[in-house]
Design an enzyme around this catalytic site. Sequence first.
Site, PDB file in Angstrom:
ATOM      1  N   VAL A 283     -17.552  23.796   2.782  1.00 16.98           N
ATOM      2  CA  VAL A 283     -16.293  24.537   2.729  1.00 16.98           C
ATOM      3  C   VAL A 283     -16.103  25.071   1.305  1.00 16.98           C
ATOM      4  O   VAL A 283     -16.221  24.309   0.341  1.00 16.98           O
ATOM      5  CB  VAL A 283     -15.106  23.612   3.100  1.00 16.98           C
ATOM      6  N   CYS A 284     -15.831  26.356   1.201  1.00 21.49           N
ATOM      7  CA  CYS A 284     -15.599  26.951  -0.125  1.00 21.49           C
ATOM      8  C   CYS A 284     -14.358  26.311  -0.747  1.00 21.49           C
ATOM      9  O   CYS A 284     -13.254  26.402  -0.197  1.00 21.49           O
ATOM     10  CB  CYS A 284     -15.409  28.459  -0.011  1.00 21.49           C
ATOM     11  N   VAL A 285     -14.552  25.674  -1.876  1.00 20.94           N
ATOM     12  CA  VAL A 285     -13.458  24.902  -2.471  1.00 20.94           C
ATOM     13  C   VAL A 285     -12.295  25.805  -2.891  1.00 20.94           C
ATOM     14  O   VAL A 285     -11.119  25.438  -2.730  1.00 20.94           O
ATOM     15  CB  VAL A 285     -13.982  24.047  -3.653  1.00 20.94           C
TER      16      VAL A 285
ATOM     17  N   ALA B 129     -10.468  27.095   0.248  1.00 19.45           N
ATOM     18  CA  ALA B 129      -9.805  25.985   0.947  1.00 19.45           C
ATOM     19  C   ALA B 129      -8.569  25.502   0.201  1.00 19.45           C
ATOM     20  O   ALA B 129      -7.503  25.321   0.797  1.00 19.45           O
ATOM     21  CB  ALA B 129     -10.795  24.846   1.141  1.00 19.45           C
TER      22      ALA B 129
END
Lengths: 132, 126
Positions: free
Chosen positions: A83-85, A88
């Site tokens: 998940v792209c930090v 997100a």
Amino acid sequence: MTNTIPTRFTLMVTKSPFDARNAHSALSFCAAAIEQGHSITQVFFYQKGVHNASSLLQPNADELDVYSKWCDLAKKHAINLNVCVTAASRRGVVDAQLAPEPNYANLVWPFTQVGLTAYFEALNNNSVNIQL
Amino acid sequence: MSDLPVLQNPYIVIQTTQAPYSTSDATDSLEAALAATNIGMQVVYIFVGDGVYQLLKAQQSTLISHKSIYKKLSALPMFDVELIFAQTSALTTYHISLNDISFAVSPISDAQLVQICAKATQVLVF
């Protein structure tokens, strides 16, 4: 199983689970690819796609439980759910480190927060990209 | 039709297709481009369709409490994104000129767009 050369796929999911059918399509694609002997290097959740990773999703009883499907897929086939930090945390999907208190975390294993570069490193590794 | 630019090394294409502020796509495509160059990938960045609205220099994004996409885009060459193109047909449709732009953007025809994408190792569309 068909006689095809095994391919490594990287999926990028960019839509939230209940606003579009992209997540459903991605799950179906993963299942079909694995069934045919291919592999999924990683599923990368970007833009609104990060909502797929929220453990707080509560679909109606007659709707597909996308979150559980992702978890089952990852555990059964050892697929990285990245998940792209940045995307997100903007949307309130955070792990224990980023949450104001650890108990507020809604991003837990098998989902993992990574930077966008992790996605491109997988692409550099001869993966075929599928963007959904 | 002018010749295609020489693109000898493997490259990825990032198409940015949305106007700058109605969605996060413009920002997200920009961040994707920077992440890709960060690990040494060559990026070809193309403004397609409504995406050419991002090239309007006079956008006053402070009026909607937003940082200017144009200013961020103008920094692309500093981050090794130097192959930047815009779809001529979209520029024509929306009456947008490349003359005022402070960084190098080359117009390409639809046919050239297809050729560039066909030779890319990956194509991402935002």
